[in-house]
Design a protein around this motif. Structure first.
Motif, PDB file in Angstrom:
ATOM      1  N   LYS A   1     -10.543 -44.555  -0.112  1.00 32.57           N
ATOM      2  CA  LYS A   1      -9.994 -45.290   1.019  1.00 32.57           C
ATOM      3  C   LYS A   1      -9.209 -44.357   1.930  1.00 32.57           C
TER       4      LYS A   1
ATOM      5  N   TYR B   1     -10.848 -44.942  12.966  1.00 32.81           N
ATOM      6  CA  TYR B   1      -9.673 -45.811  12.898  1.00 32.81           C
ATOM      7  C   TYR B   1      -9.145 -46.088  14.305  1.00 32.81           C
TER       8      TYR B   1
ATOM      9  N   CYS C   1     -15.042 -42.128   8.365  1.00 30.83           N
ATOM     10  CA  CYS C   1     -14.471 -43.373   8.870  1.00 30.83           C
ATOM     11  C   CYS C   1     -13.989 -43.172  10.304  1.00 30.83           C
TER      12      CYS C   1
ATOM     13  N   GLY D   1      -8.014 -48.808   5.275  1.00 31.93           N
ATOM     14  CA  GLY D   1      -9.234 -49.610   5.196  1.00 31.93           C
ATOM     15  C   GLY D   1      -9.405 -50.139   3.798  1.00 31.93           C
TER      16      GLY D   1
ATOM     17  N   VAL E   1      -9.577 -49.819  10.332  1.00 28.18           N
ATOM     18  CA  VAL E   1     -10.330 -48.704   9.767  1.00 28.18           C
ATOM     19  C   VAL E   1     -11.723 -49.216   9.455  1.00 28.18           C
ATOM     20  N   SER E   2     -12.748 -48.497   9.899  1.00 27.88           N
ATOM     21  CA  SER E   2     -14.124 -48.858   9.552  1.00 27.88           C
ATOM     22  C   SER E   2     -14.833 -47.635   8.978  1.00 27.88           C
ATOM     23  N   TYR E   3     -15.668 -47.879   7.977  1.00 33.81           N
ATOM     24  CA  TYR E   3     -16.363 -46.804   7.281  1.00 33.81           C
ATOM     25  C   TYR E   3     -17.822 -46.759   7.707  1.00 33.81           C
TER      26      TYR E   3
ATOM     27  N   THR F   1     -20.563 -47.901   3.123  1.00 33.44           N
ATOM     28  CA  THR F   1     -19.707 -48.480   2.085  1.00 33.44           C
ATOM     29  C   THR F   1     -20.111 -47.986   0.699  1.00 33.44           C
TER      30      THR F   1
END
Length: 498
Positions: A307, A242, A240, A321, A221-223, A226
């Motif tokens: 999250k 995924y 995000c 994530g 998972v990347s956002y 942040t």
């Protein structure tokens, strides 16, 4: 649709719908309404224009032709004068046709471009109102299918973009910086450290970022951000992406559930949609391995770390994530950025931009005030001239109680001499200049001699004459200047001999 593509650096998708604006012979038409281009390449945006040869019993002469993306306060900012485009734009105009050429494209160049021409006629100016929407995309490698083995990965890769490029384009594929093949896709076996990138054929200098293949196969998972800040009562989007293996342990992977959470109790993740504190205020907008959490009517109590979690049909096939996104619900904390363009002496302008110290949502509406009266409703405001008595500030619509600081030109400076009283030869004298201004003023001290010659002395608020002499007698003056204006004041110094 029509496409321009060649090794010359042009790769664009043109949606060719002729847009015409015609009234009494005044006409602007665009060749395309939408263009998709690759970052780093060059794009041409073209229009034609017509006007009556005679109007109101006067022959018509075109005086100016230019392209712009920003307009406010009656000022259309010629792209050639915008520092963001310095050295990257050309106007290729002639025979009632004008092409805007932008080179070394950046993603920030994505905008609606409009053409404007002015004539010698009193009302003889026209803008093609529809404009051309340019989308600048970066390429990225996407895994379409994959199978994970003990020591390698089989995968089918595609070169993707954020806007639609021509279907027939050919791509060049690289593995570990070595050219491997050409084609729409790349299928093969990859080891854990293999990195792959792609480029449009003819634009090999503008490759996608090099991607570790296994990073797209593994669970992740990347956002997008942040940290996000937003203010009470507004709406915020938290985004995000995924990833997961399409096939694992000889079983096709199916996503069963996607949700956002802020609380975990005994390995139970509480879906925000079930939290009474967020009832009726949250949405999950998910699809194509992307998921957006939208929270409306924000409260200060919504400040938290959010999250994302997804579950699949695989045994132990759940992932979240861990870093999350920190949302801070606060006041807007607005500032005004001032930028001046003097690239074209006949078309100088000052741009005021309203921005926040923290990352606010893109969809906000802004209000500009001149001497506390609303004058504009865009993020930016342009001025051709700044009157010394004027002041400007901005606010976000609906949040007017949190305005930016007020900007104004320097007030007439106050000048002082220390020590005060009689100045004797050999003593030390300090001249001080100060002015009320925002942005803060920059100061310059000068001396004007009897023959009207002006000598620049210092660029500090204070000028020191140590061991002053009788020849130092005379008129001294200082200027206070910022991006919005300039003012000055003088003082007469007389040195008494011992």
């Amino acid at each position: 649709m029509s496409v321009t593509a060649a090794a010359s650096g042009f790769v664009v998708l043109l949606l060719t719908v002729t847009v015409v604006q015609c009234e009494n012979g005044w006409d602007v038409s665009y060749t395309s309404t939408e263009i998709c281009a690759v970052r780093g390449s060059t794009v041409d945006i073209t229009c034609t224009y017509t006007y009556p040869s005679t109007f109101n019993n006067h022959d018509t002469t075109v005086q100016e032709t230019f392209w712009f993306i920003k307009e406010s306060n009656g000022i259309h900012v010629d792209l050639r004068t915008d520092p963001e485009y310095s050295g990257r734009v050309e106007n290729l105009c002639g025979n009632n046709k004008c092409t805007l050429r932008i080179s070394n494209l950046r993603e920030s160049d994505s905008a609606v471009y409009k053409f404007r021409f002015t004539t010698n006629q009193t009302t003889g100016s026209l803008t093609g109102s529809a404009g051309v929407t340019l989308s600048v995309t970066d390429l990225h490698v996407q895994v379409r299918e994959s199978v994970k083995y003990d020591y390698s990965i089989w995968a089918e890769l595609r070169c993707q973009s954020s806007c639609r490029l021509p279907d027939h384009l050919n791509y060049v594929w690289y593995k570990n910086q070595q050219k491997m093949k050409e084609g729409a896709s790349y299928t093969g076996y990859f080891y854990s450290e293999d990195r792959v990138s792609c480029a449009v054929k003819g634009l090999e200098d503008f490759r996608s970022a090099s991607m570790l293949v296994r990073s797209q196969i593994d669970w992740g998972v990347s956002y997008t951000s942040t940290e996000i800040c937003a203010f009470r009562g507004s709406t915020v989007d938290i985004n995000c992406t995924y990833t997961y293996p399409s096939r694992w342990n000889h079983l096709d992977t199916t996503v069963q559930e996607t949700f956002w959470f802020i609380k975990v109790r005994e390995q139970i993740y509480d879906d925000l949609r079930t939290d009474p504190e967020y009832s009726g205020r949250v949405e999950n907008l998910c699809g194509n391995n992307k998921c957006t959490l939208r929270i409306s009517n924000l409260r200060e109590s919504d400040s938290a770390v959010y999250k994302f979690r997804f579950t699949t049909n695989q045994p132990r096939g759940s992932f979240f994530g861990s870093a999350g996104v920190t949302l801070n619900v606060t006041d807007p904390q607005l500032q005004v950025h001032v930028r001046r363009s003097t690239a074209n002496p006949s078309s100088t302008w000052t741009e005021l931009t309203c921005h926040s110290r923290c990352q606010l949502p893109d969809h906000l509406s802004y209000v500009w005030y001149n001497n506390n009266k609303p004058v504009g409703r865009k993020k930016y405001f342009h001025l051709r001239h700044f009157n010394p008595e004027d002041s400007y500030h901005c606010a976000i619509e609906g949040q007017e109680r949190f305005p930016s600081p007020t900007l104004y030109a320097p007030k007439p400076p106050s000048v002082s001499v220390s020590p005060s009283g009689e100045i004797r030869e050999g003593s030390s004298v300090n001249l001080t200049c100060s002015s009320d201004a925002n942005p803060a003023a920059k100061y310059t001290w000068y001396k004007r001699s009897g023959d009207k010659q002006v000598q620049r002395l210092s660029e500090e608020t204070q000028f020191v004459l140590s061991s002053i002499r009788s020849s130092d007698s005379g008129e001294y003056y200082c200027t206070a200047e910022n991006e919005l204006g300039r003012s000055s004041a003088n003082i007469l110094i007389t040195v008494t001999c011992e």
